[in-house]
Design a protein around this motif. Structure first.
Motif, PDB file in Angstrom:
ATOM      1  N   PHE A  59       3.792   6.222  -5.087  1.00 32.86           N
ATOM      2  CA  PHE A  59       3.553   6.370  -6.514  1.00 32.86           C
ATOM      3  C   PHE A  59       2.730   7.629  -6.794  1.00 32.86           C
ATOM      4  O   PHE A  59       3.067   8.423  -7.680  1.00 32.86           O
ATOM      5  CB  PHE A  59       2.821   5.132  -7.037  1.00 32.86           C
ATOM      6  CG  PHE A  59       2.423   5.206  -8.485  1.00 32.86           C
ATOM      7  CD1 PHE A  59       3.306   4.856  -9.483  1.00 32.86           C
ATOM      8  CD2 PHE A  59       1.159   5.621  -8.849  1.00 32.86           C
ATOM      9  CE1 PHE A  59       2.937   4.922 -10.825  1.00 32.86           C
ATOM     10  CE2 PHE A  59       0.768   5.683 -10.171  1.00 32.86           C
ATOM     11  CZ  PHE A  59       1.666   5.328 -11.166  1.00 32.86           C
ATOM     12  N   TRP A  60       1.667   7.845  -6.005  1.00 30.89           N
ATOM     13  CA  TRP A  60       0.805   9.002  -6.250  1.00 30.89           C
ATOM     14  C   TRP A  60       1.441  10.298  -5.743  1.00 30.89           C
ATOM     15  O   TRP A  60       1.231  11.366  -6.326  1.00 30.89           O
ATOM     16  CB  TRP A  60      -0.562   8.782  -5.627  1.00 30.89           C
ATOM     17  CG  TRP A  60      -1.322   7.676  -6.293  1.00 30.89           C
ATOM     18  CD1 TRP A  60      -1.766   6.512  -5.724  1.00 30.89           C
ATOM     19  CD2 TRP A  60      -1.704   7.614  -7.677  1.00 30.89           C
ATOM     20  NE1 TRP A  60      -2.394   5.735  -6.666  1.00 30.89           N
ATOM     21  CE2 TRP A  60      -2.373   6.384  -7.868  1.00 30.89           C
ATOM     22  CE3 TRP A  60      -1.538   8.470  -8.761  1.00 30.89           C
ATOM     23  CZ2 TRP A  60      -2.876   6.001  -9.107  1.00 30.89           C
ATOM     24  CZ3 TRP A  60      -2.040   8.085 -10.006  1.00 30.89           C
ATOM     25  CH2 TRP A  60      -2.700   6.862 -10.156  1.00 30.89           C
ATOM     26  N   SER A  66      -6.433  -6.409  -0.394  1.00 25.95           N
ATOM     27  CA  SER A  66      -7.135  -5.875   0.767  1.00 25.95           C
ATOM     28  C   SER A  66      -8.076  -4.746   0.348  1.00 25.95           C
ATOM     29  O   SER A  66      -7.961  -4.172  -0.731  1.00 25.95           O
ATOM     30  CB  SER A  66      -6.136  -5.351   1.790  1.00 25.95           C
ATOM     31  OG  SER A  66      -5.397  -4.280   1.245  1.00 25.95           O
ATOM     32  N   PHE A  67      -9.004  -4.431   1.219  1.00 26.32           N
ATOM     33  CA  PHE A  67      -9.948  -3.339   0.937  1.00 26.32           C
ATOM     34  C   PHE A  67      -9.203  -2.019   0.763  1.00 26.32           C
ATOM     35  O   PHE A  67      -9.528  -1.221  -0.116  1.00 26.32           O
ATOM     36  CB  PHE A  67     -10.959  -3.223   2.080  1.00 26.32           C
ATOM     37  CG  PHE A  67     -11.970  -2.121   1.886  1.00 26.32           C
ATOM     38  CD1 PHE A  67     -13.076  -2.316   1.067  1.00 26.32           C
ATOM     39  CD2 PHE A  67     -11.817  -0.886   2.506  1.00 26.32           C
ATOM     40  CE1 PHE A  67     -14.003  -1.310   0.872  1.00 26.32           C
ATOM     41  CE2 PHE A  67     -12.736   0.129   2.314  1.00 26.32           C
ATOM     42  CZ  PHE A  67     -13.831  -0.088   1.503  1.00 26.32           C
ATOM     43  N   GLY A  68      -8.189  -1.795   1.594  1.00 30.15           N
ATOM     44  CA  GLY A  68      -7.411  -0.571   1.475  1.00 30.15           C
ATOM     45  C   GLY A  68      -6.680  -0.489   0.156  1.00 30.15           C
ATOM     46  O   GLY A  68      -6.577   0.578  -0.446  1.00 30.15           O
ATOM     47  N   MET A  69      -6.159  -1.624  -0.326  1.00 29.63           N
ATOM     48  CA  MET A  69      -5.454  -1.641  -1.595  1.00 29.63           C
ATOM     49  C   MET A  69      -6.400  -1.352  -2.748  1.00 29.63           C
ATOM     50  O   MET A  69      -6.035  -0.723  -3.744  1.00 29.63           O
ATOM     51  CB  MET A  69      -4.779  -3.003  -1.808  1.00 29.63           C
ATOM     52  CG  MET A  69      -3.757  -3.022  -2.922  1.00 29.63           C
ATOM     53  SD  MET A  69      -2.258  -2.118  -2.486  1.00 29.63           S
ATOM     54  CE  MET A  69      -1.514  -3.281  -1.348  1.00 29.63           C
ATOM     55  N   VAL A  98      -6.283   3.618  -0.641  1.00 28.54           N
ATOM     56  CA  VAL A  98      -5.020   4.241  -1.028  1.00 28.54           C
ATOM     57  C   VAL A  98      -5.242   5.293  -2.107  1.00 28.54           C
ATOM     58  O   VAL A  98      -4.769   6.434  -2.004  1.00 28.54           O
ATOM     59  CB  VAL A  98      -4.016   3.171  -1.513  1.00 28.54           C
ATOM     60  CG1 VAL A  98      -2.756   3.829  -2.050  1.00 28.54           C
ATOM     61  CG2 VAL A  98      -3.661   2.224  -0.377  1.00 28.54           C
ATOM     62  N   GLN A  99      -5.984   4.926  -3.164  1.00 31.22           N
ATOM     63  CA  GLN A  99      -6.218   5.869  -4.262  1.00 31.22           C
ATOM     64  C   GLN A  99      -7.108   7.038  -3.851  1.00 31.22           C
ATOM     65  O   GLN A  99      -6.801   8.204  -4.136  1.00 31.22           O
ATOM     66  CB  GLN A  99      -6.856   5.154  -5.450  1.00 31.22           C
ATOM     67  CG  GLN A  99      -5.885   4.415  -6.350  1.00 31.22           C
ATOM     68  CD  GLN A  99      -5.415   3.100  -5.765  1.00 31.22           C
ATOM     69  OE1 GLN A  99      -4.233   2.816  -5.722  1.00 31.22           O
ATOM     70  NE2 GLN A  99      -6.355   2.284  -5.296  1.00 31.22           N
ATOM     71  N   TRP A 105       0.825  -1.216   0.000  1.00 27.34           N
ATOM     72  CA  TRP A 105       0.000   0.000   0.000  1.00 27.34           C
ATOM     73  C   TRP A 105       0.855   1.261   0.000  1.00 27.34           C
ATOM     74  O   TRP A 105       0.530   2.255  -0.655  1.00 27.34           O
ATOM     75  CB  TRP A 105      -0.942  -0.020   1.202  1.00 27.34           C
ATOM     76  CG  TRP A 105      -0.247   0.130   2.523  1.00 27.34           C
ATOM     77  CD1 TRP A 105       0.201  -0.861   3.335  1.00 27.34           C
ATOM     78  CD2 TRP A 105       0.098   1.371   3.178  1.00 27.34           C
ATOM     79  NE1 TRP A 105       0.811  -0.348   4.449  1.00 27.34           N
ATOM     80  CE2 TRP A 105       0.749   1.022   4.386  1.00 27.34           C
ATOM     81  CE3 TRP A 105      -0.081   2.703   2.864  1.00 27.34           C
ATOM     82  CZ2 TRP A 105       1.228   1.994   5.270  1.00 27.34           C
ATOM     83  CZ3 TRP A 105       0.396   3.674   3.743  1.00 27.34           C
ATOM     84  CH2 TRP A 105       1.041   3.317   4.936  1.00 27.34           C
ATOM     85  N   TYR A 106       1.992   1.223   0.743  1.00 28.44           N
ATOM     86  CA  TYR A 106       2.820   2.430   0.805  1.00 28.44           C
ATOM     87  C   TYR A 106       3.529   2.691  -0.517  1.00 28.44           C
ATOM     88  O   TYR A 106       3.858   3.843  -0.828  1.00 28.44           O
ATOM     89  CB  TYR A 106       3.827   2.333   1.950  1.00 28.44           C
ATOM     90  CG  TYR A 106       4.698   1.097   1.950  1.00 28.44           C
ATOM     91  CD1 TYR A 106       5.854   1.034   1.193  1.00 28.44           C
ATOM     92  CD2 TYR A 106       4.352  -0.014   2.733  1.00 28.44           C
ATOM     93  CE1 TYR A 106       6.650  -0.098   1.187  1.00 28.44           C
ATOM     94  CE2 TYR A 106       5.143  -1.149   2.738  1.00 28.44           C
ATOM     95  CZ  TYR A 106       6.289  -1.191   1.968  1.00 28.44           C
ATOM     96  OH  TYR A 106       7.067  -2.317   1.960  1.00 28.44           O
TER      97      TYR A 106
END
Length: 593
Positions: A70-71, A293-296, A300-301, A64-65
């Motif tokens: 990346f963003w 995962s839900f966060g992924m 995150v985006q 995730w990090y």
């Protein structure tokens, strides 16, 4: 070859004889072929290679990090810095413009998350996902759209970044180097100094094109540490020079309520238009996620994109406001502000401009790789996987960037960059079809082996679920795609030729371009699939709750794909003759396809 005293006997194996008989172009074709991963058929080799396969666990190294970095890295670039300029120049206040940027990039985060989920769960890239909805062969059309955009934007972004190198050269070799260097180029849009700056940046990018996608994440991590620090330092330096933030942040709006509303909408949609390309091919990066995962998939985006891009935009607003105090008018291009700093050619200014110019060069490098070269490489590979890989595609993109001659596209007299920005919104109808097919029609269920071959693994005599017909085209997707484009056509012409050339109603529709294209295409596709069902669609009523998505295990995917050819023939018979007969039968099936 063997010899004795009386005679010479030359012995060649079959491969040597065949090689001698082949013409030169066939030998060259064999030489540049990508390694065959597992003795696949010729037809499968035009649909599959290692870079196109679903990503196995060993290459799924993005946590995730890494996506957050990346963003962060992608947000800090010259285009984002200047994104707020349109709203302020139209008469909005800085905070109204900044609020529109927040809204716009929050919507970008949502659409990226929706598009990226296909890659996170199924580990497949955009061109492979497009095969499910558009058809195995017609998927080439949306891929070509994305490939052309990537190539031209790679070239244009390299030209936009060229002044970064120019500032570094002027910091070292002389304040007026751009004026004193002899000009040997007979082109009104290009000088020798500008071409030197462009070419050096072009060379600077080449080593980074070598790294595969799952390794290039380290570049984005480095950029995420370096560039924001440089941006804040630039902001502080400018504010100190101007003794404050300047008059832009104190100006009130000059627009009435009606015009203010449409200016806010247009500023919001500018963010979506700039992000349309990344929304389209989000699976190209999300397929490397280490876990679904839900966060992924979503967090995150939807958090990092609006946060990072809005902060960069705010820095751009404050620096531009301070530049009005220093130079009499707001300067929205940060490189122009840095160029003014060299008017006072002291050692400190030279060092500061060099370091900031280098930071902006790194910023543009990361953005060009993430949004253009890797996207081009990944997507063009699907057009000719027998001969192309992501690495080869990335270098092909760089070569084409020289042929495009971006200095003619970015000239003040050319409206080509406006055309590119406007054209990108038509990608929304592609995304609308793909997302509707995955989320609504199939409810998350994909048959991965069907995406890489023309026949079903369970019954080799039957076609793949995504072949649709003899030409591999899903007519429902084609119709929906065209219906998504049509509402924006007139407004698109007005955007390029001038708003006075088309009715104002078309302009209003076009200002909602991404939503218009996405939802028009999605709704039409859903209706067509209801009255004209597709093979493999979920057997549920339109509004019935059902979700058929499964996390895909792709560790032995080549073996599964080979079974796609031999299953049901060789396994059902123990004789060699039956296996040979099955081979001829399979060859006949492929020739008929």
């Amino acid at each position: 070859m063997s010899k004795n005293l009386n005679t010479t006997v030359e012995v060649y194996d079959d491969a040597s004889i065949e090689s001698v008989k082949k013409p030169w172009y066939k030998r060259f074709s064999d030489w540049i072929e990508v390694d065959n991963p597992g003795d696949l058929t010729n037809m499968q080799r035009f649909l599959f290679n290692h870079d196109l396969r679903p990503v196995e666990a060993q290459r799924r190294q993005w946590s995730w990090y890494n996506y957050a970095f990346f963003w962060i890295a992608d947000s800090f670039n010259i285009n984002t810095w200047m994104i707020a300029s349109t709203g302020v120049q139209q008469g909005m206040t800085w905070w109204q413009t900044w609020l529109s940027v927040w809204v716009g990039y929050f919507l970008c985060g949502i659409f990226v998350s929706i598009s990226a989920r296909i890659g996170v769960v199924n580990h497949i890239s955009f061109p492979i996902g497009a095969r499910a909805s558009f058809g195995i062969f017609f998927a080439a059309w949306p891929v070509i759209n994305r490939v052309v955009m990537s190539c031209v934007w790679y070239s244009v972004q390299s030209m936009v970044a060229a002044p970064c190198i120019g500032l570094m050269l002027r910091s070292i070799f002389g304040q007026n180097l751009d004026e004193t260097m002899p000009n040997g180029i007979d082109n009104a849009n290009l000088t020798t100094f500008q071409f030197l700056s462009f070419f050096l940046f072009w060379l600077f990018q080449l080593p980074f094109l070598w790294f595969p996608p799952h390794k290039i994440r380290h570049l984005f991590t480095f950029k995420a540490y370096l560039v924001p620090v440089a941006g804040v330092a630039f902001l502080v330096w400018t504010l100190v020079k101007a003794h404050g933030a300047g008059p832009v942040i104190h100006k009130s709006s000059t627009l009435n309520l009606h015009d203010l509303g449409w200016a806010f909408v247009e500023s919001t949609m500018n963010a979506l238009a700039n992000f349309a390309t990344l929304i389209t091919n989000a699976p190209d990066f999300s397929r490397f996620a280490d876990k679904p995962s839900f966060g992924m998939k979503y967090i995150v985006q939807t958090v990092s994109i609006p946060l990072c891009f809005s902060i960069t935009s705010l820095i751009g607003i404050l620096v531009s406001s301070a530049s009005e105090v220093l130079y009499g008018e707001p300067t929205w291009n940060p490189l122009d502000v840095l160029g003014h700093f060299l008017d006072n050619y002291t050692a400190g200014n030279r060092a500061g401009v060099f370091l900031l110019g280098f930071s902006f060069a790194i910023a543009q490098l990361g953005t060009n790789i993430s949004a253009n070269s890797l996207s081009f490489g990944t997507d063009v590979t699907s057009l000719l996987p027998k001969y192309l890989t992501i690495r080869r595609g990335s270098y092909l993109c760089a070569i084409l960037a020289l042929i495009v001659q971006p200095w003619n596209l970015t000239s003040s007299s050319s409206n080509f960059t406006t055309y590119l920005s406007a054209y990108s919104v038509f990608l929304s109808s592609i995304v609308g079809v793909i997302c509707c097919d995955y989320y609504y029609v199939r409810r998350g269920h994909l048959k991965l082996t069907h995406l890489y071959s023309l026949f079903a693994p369970e019954q080799p005599e039957k076609p793949s679920a995504y072949k649709y017909n003899k030409i591999g085209l899903n007519p429902r997707a084609l119709i929906a795609y065209l219906c998504g484009i049509m509402p924006n056509i007139v407004g698109f012409v007005g955007q390029v030729k001038g708003e006075d050339s088309v009715p104002i109603g078309a302009i209003y529709v076009y200002r909602l371009n991404f939503f218009t294209g996405f939802f028009s295409a999605a709704i039409v596709y859903a209706l067509l699939c209801y009255f004209w069902p597709v093979d493999g669609a979920a057997e549920v009523r339109p509004f019935e709750k059902a979700w058929l998505e499964e996390f895909q295990d792709v560790e032995n995917f080549e073996e599964e794909l080979q079974g796609h050819v031999v299953q049901g023939v060789e396994e059902s018979s123990g004789s060699f003759a039956s296996g040979v007969l099955g081979t001829f039968e399979r060859k006949e099936m492929f020739e008929k396809a």
